[in-house]
Enzyme design. Sequence first.
Site, PDB file in Angstrom:
ATOM      1  N   HIS A 190       0.851  -1.208   0.000  1.00  0.00           N
ATOM      2  CA  HIS A 190       0.000   0.000   0.000  1.00  0.00           C
ATOM      3  C   HIS A 190       0.871   1.237   0.000  1.00  0.00           C
ATOM      4  CE1 HIS A 190      -3.879  -1.553   1.005  1.00  0.00           C
ATOM      5  NE2 HIS A 190      -3.525  -2.035   2.177  1.00  0.00           N
ATOM      6  N   GLU A 432       3.367  -9.708 -19.317  1.00  0.00           N
ATOM      7  CA  GLU A 432       4.057  -9.666 -18.027  1.00  0.00           C
ATOM      8  C   GLU A 432       4.590 -11.022 -17.607  1.00  0.00           C
ATOM      9  OE1 GLU A 432       1.501  -7.565 -15.268  1.00  0.00           O
ATOM     10  OE2 GLU A 432      -0.281  -8.580 -15.969  1.00  0.00           O
ATOM     11  N   ASP A 456       5.781  -7.360 -13.148  1.00  0.00           N
ATOM     12  CA  ASP A 456       5.602  -8.811 -13.113  1.00  0.00           C
ATOM     13  C   ASP A 456       6.559  -9.513 -14.062  1.00  0.00           C
ATOM     14  OD1 ASP A 456       3.655  -9.555 -11.170  1.00  0.00           O
ATOM     15  OD2 ASP A 456       2.173  -8.444 -12.331  1.00  0.00           O
ATOM     16  N   CYS A 503       3.876  -0.083 -19.050  1.00  0.00           N
ATOM     17  CA  CYS A 503       3.174   0.551 -17.938  1.00  0.00           C
ATOM     18  C   CYS A 503       3.738   0.098 -16.585  1.00  0.00           C
ATOM     19  CB  CYS A 503       1.673   0.275 -18.002  1.00  0.00           C
ATOM     20  SG  CYS A 503       1.275  -1.463 -17.833  1.00  0.00           S
TER      21      CYS A 503
HETATM   22  C1  PEP Z   1       3.223  -4.693 -13.967  1.00  0.00           C
HETATM   23  O1  PEP Z   1       3.189  -5.854 -13.567  1.00  0.00           O
HETATM   24  O2  PEP Z   1       4.246  -4.141 -14.419  1.00  0.00           O
HETATM   25  C2  PEP Z   1       2.013  -3.855 -13.918  1.00  0.00           C
HETATM   26  C3  PEP Z   1       1.981  -2.655 -14.445  1.00  0.00           C
HETATM   27  O3  PEP Z   1       0.959  -4.351 -13.237  1.00  0.00           O
HETATM   28  P1  PEP Z   1       0.850  -4.321 -11.621  1.00  0.00           P
HETATM   29  O4  PEP Z   1       2.014  -3.544 -11.086  1.00  0.00           O
HETATM   30  O5  PEP Z   1      -0.458  -3.693 -11.310  1.00  0.00           O
HETATM   31  O6  PEP Z   1       0.916  -5.773 -11.308  1.00  0.00           O
HETATM   32 MG    MG Z   2       1.288  -6.823 -13.170  1.00  0.00          MG
END
Ligand code: PEP
Ligand code: MG
Length: 580
Positions: A190, A432, A456, A503
């Site tokens: 968090h 990912e 990920d 992202c």
């Molecule tokens: C990621 O895995 O890079 C991603 C953007 O998703 P999250 O961080 O929400 O798992």
């Molecule tokens: Mg992710």
Amino acid sequence: MKIKKGIAVSPGVAVALAVVIDTEDFDIPERHVPVDHAQAELARLKKAVKVSKKEILDLQKRTVERIGKETASIFDFHLGMLADKILQKKFSDTITGDHVTAEYAVATVLRGYAKEFLAMPQYLADRVKDVYDIEKRLLRNLTGQRRQSLSHLAKDVIVLAHDLTPSQAAGMDRRHILGMAIDAGGQTSHTAIVARALGIPAVVGLNDITGEAAGGDTVIIDGNRGTVVINPDEKTLAEYTKIAHEQVEFLHSLDALRDLPAITRDGHEIRLLGNIEFPEEVDTVLEKGGDGIGLYRTEFLYLGADSEPTEEDHYRAYRQVIDTCKDRTVVIRTTDLGADKYTQSRARMPEPNPFLGCRSIRFCLQNLPMFKTQIRAILRASIDAEVSMLFPLITNILELRQAKTIVRDVAEDLEEENLEHRADIPIGMMVETPSAALQCDAFAKEVDFFSIGTNDLVQYTLAVDRGNERVASLFSVAHPAVLRLLKQVIRTGQRHDVPVSVCGEVAGDPVFTLLLLGMGLRIFSCAPSAIPEIKQIIRLITMDNAMRISRRVMGFETDKEVIKYLRVETRSVLPKAMQD
Ligand code: PEP
Ligand code: MG
């Protein structure tokens, strides 16, 4: 002077006096009271419960105003517990039966609850934190101590905590919290997510910062290097104070970029989008000069909620994002529940290996009514808007096809019900996992876009838990194996004319901007606070230079060499970049 090394989760440097949260010793000694004191203890407890309820209601109201209803709903659990008759009875039975103080009764009963939560099959760590949160509030109100409120601070501070509870994180007063140092956690706690969203320099995974520093100590947070300095000597303090000032000036100078395009010196246009967790964050993305939303993490709609969001809850949140964005891009990711995403409560059975278990799209495909509810809301909210739908953690083609079939089914249902919706919504997938990256040429024929989730992708490629501080030094997007996968996906997207964005956190890390551009990336989606600096770098570089850098990097054999080289190159473009 003491220097501690942790995990850098939100960049920037801050210097201020410390406020230590969670340093109270809640190991309340058993304090017996004479039998005839029981009524007085019960009366004290009643008053503390009343005051606590009022505080929580106030906090909830402020959170609705500042962040939104979804986040504020975490307090419903607190209010529900305080109103719970069984809990009240346990308190009073302990006071009258064991002849103890109200403090002792609160501590023992609630700690018993916390233990039960931990032992339950549907164990949910966040609920345990909520129980401790309630315990602390009651104890404060019983002992008459004022709770160190993070929502109403009178002066600038650095917050040190073992971990922040959901309510502390949600209620933080950004104006006075200059930095955070946290014992626990990793990139996805968090605290890390909130710190990044608010642009507060933060270091986590420090193990025992709360034991080693005391309130009133001078503390330096270096959120770029993951370093915390306690009671710095004069020289160090002067150095960091200077860096902090320069940083404020630097960030200020970036404000001028807001309305300028993200375009390289030789005319290559880049799309710079923001990642959000709550609809209210859209404003920050636009203020920072973002061009839309590249990742809306909708699982935060479920954060702390006791029941699943309804179709209308989803619809309202999406419309708020879309209406604020006007005609800009909005990428709504379908729910990424499971693993690190607050949702062990939702797993029917605890999983021995949740990151490799029933998470993300797998969870959705096994919970079709929930999945369909969300898709209905997305399709309904997307009329006349630049919205796309993004599936998380796709690992094989059949999974993707199944998810797409469900979207078609939902569109047909809406058609039959005569409900306005957008049937031809563009559909993309997160890349990912190595399996998705290695097979991306096949996926490219079936999706409208790719979004690479490096957070990920790194953990699955390198077998390193992204949230575990003990292996954090191995978690590196600069590992040559990860870079090869990244490049492969970007190149494959180009060949198939399928847009590719990144992202994951790396998109907002200035050290990697040149490399990603050179690899061919044209869409970045990052935390709002990172947008101005990334835009600045883009505007200072030529694509030839970026490609030269990328070619060189692909020849390195270790992540250390990659990072070292990229730092030098980034500094030569933007000497003040917020980086180590
Ligand atoms: C990621 O895995 O890079 C991603 C953007 O998703 P999250 O961080 O929400 O798992
Ligand atoms: Mg992710």
